[in-house]
Design a protein around this motif. Structure first.
Motif, short mmCIF file in Angstrom:
data_model
loop_
_atom_site.label_atom_id
_atom_site.label_comp_id
_atom_site.label_asym_id
_atom_site.label_seq_id
_atom_site.Cartn_x
_atom_site.Cartn_y
_atom_site.Cartn_z
N GLN A 1 19.69 26.04 13.54
CA GLN A 1 18.81 25.68 14.65
C GLN A 1 18.38 24.21 14.55
O GLN A 1 18.37 23.48 15.54
N ARG A 2 18.05 23.77 13.35
CA ARG A 2 17.61 22.39 13.15
C ARG A 2 18.73 21.40 13.48
O ARG A 2 18.51 20.38 14.14
N LEU A 3 19.96 21.71 13.02
CA LEU A 3 21.08 20.82 13.30
C LEU A 3 21.40 20.77 14.78
O LEU A 3 21.73 19.71 15.32
N GLY B 1 20.83 17.40 19.92
CA GLY B 1 20.53 17.33 21.35
C GLY B 1 21.69 17.89 22.14
O GLY B 1 22.21 18.96 21.85
N LYS B 2 22.12 17.15 23.16
CA LYS B 2 23.21 17.62 24.02
C LYS B 2 24.54 16.94 23.69
O LYS B 2 25.53 17.20 24.34
N GLN C 1 27.58 14.23 18.21
CA GLN C 1 26.50 14.23 17.21
C GLN C 1 26.39 15.61 16.54
O GLN C 1 26.14 15.69 15.34
N LEU C 2 26.58 16.67 17.32
CA LEU C 2 26.55 18.03 16.76
C LEU C 2 27.66 18.19 15.72
O LEU C 2 27.43 18.72 14.63
N HIS C 3 28.85 17.69 16.05
CA HIS C 3 29.98 17.76 15.11
C HIS C 3 29.67 16.97 13.84
O HIS C 3 29.94 17.42 12.72
#
Length: 146
Positions: free
Chosen positions: A92-94, A99-100, A104-106
């Motif tokens: 959840q924190r990552l 964000g969207k 950045q998520l990767h």
């Protein structure tokens, strides 16, 4: 599953009264065994002695391993819940941190992949340990020799 395991482990944890009753039964069985040893050898006498010996072995096994197995089920069930919560919070924190942005998520998941692998590896192992510790109570593990 871990909550069920913890509940079963608490149920299987021997109370002082249970331990005292097992000790008393061992004393009674030992006295019966001594009385049978003083009688002449007969097939019925021999089978009774074998039954008493097996009951004494079973009670000694229970006295030795009931608490460690119950504590193992409680600890590994708690560890399973703890690691599951940590894994969920980390994911959840990552996700929130990224964000969207997919890139950045990767990047966030790549940098935390070692922590995630350790947590996700510990989770099924602790689940297996908690479930097996609560199910394989000493009474079920003991197989009397006839």
């Amino acid at each position: 599953m871990p909550l069920l395991s913890i509940r079963l482990s608490f149920h299987l944890y021997p109370s002082p009264q249970q331990l005292e009753s097992i000790n008393q039964e061992i004393i009674q069985l030992s006295l019966q065994q001594q009385a049978l040893l003083q009688q002449p050898e007969t097939p019925n006498n021999y089978s009774q002695r074998c039954e008493i010996t097996n009951k004494i072995k079973q009670h000694n096994f229970t006295l030795t391993y009931a608490k460690p197995l119950a504590i193992g089920g409680i600890l590994s069930g708690g560890m399973c819940i703890f690691t599951g919560v940590i894994a969920l919070l980390l994911i959840q924190r990552l996700g929130r941190k990224a964000g969207k942005s997919g890139k950045q998520l990767h990047t966030n998941f790549t940098s935390a992949s070692y922590i995630m692998r350790a947590i996700l590896l510990i989770l099924p192992i602790s689940l297996f340990l908690s479930f097996s510790s609560s199910l394989f109570h000493p009474v079920f593990l003991y197989s009397p020799m006839v």
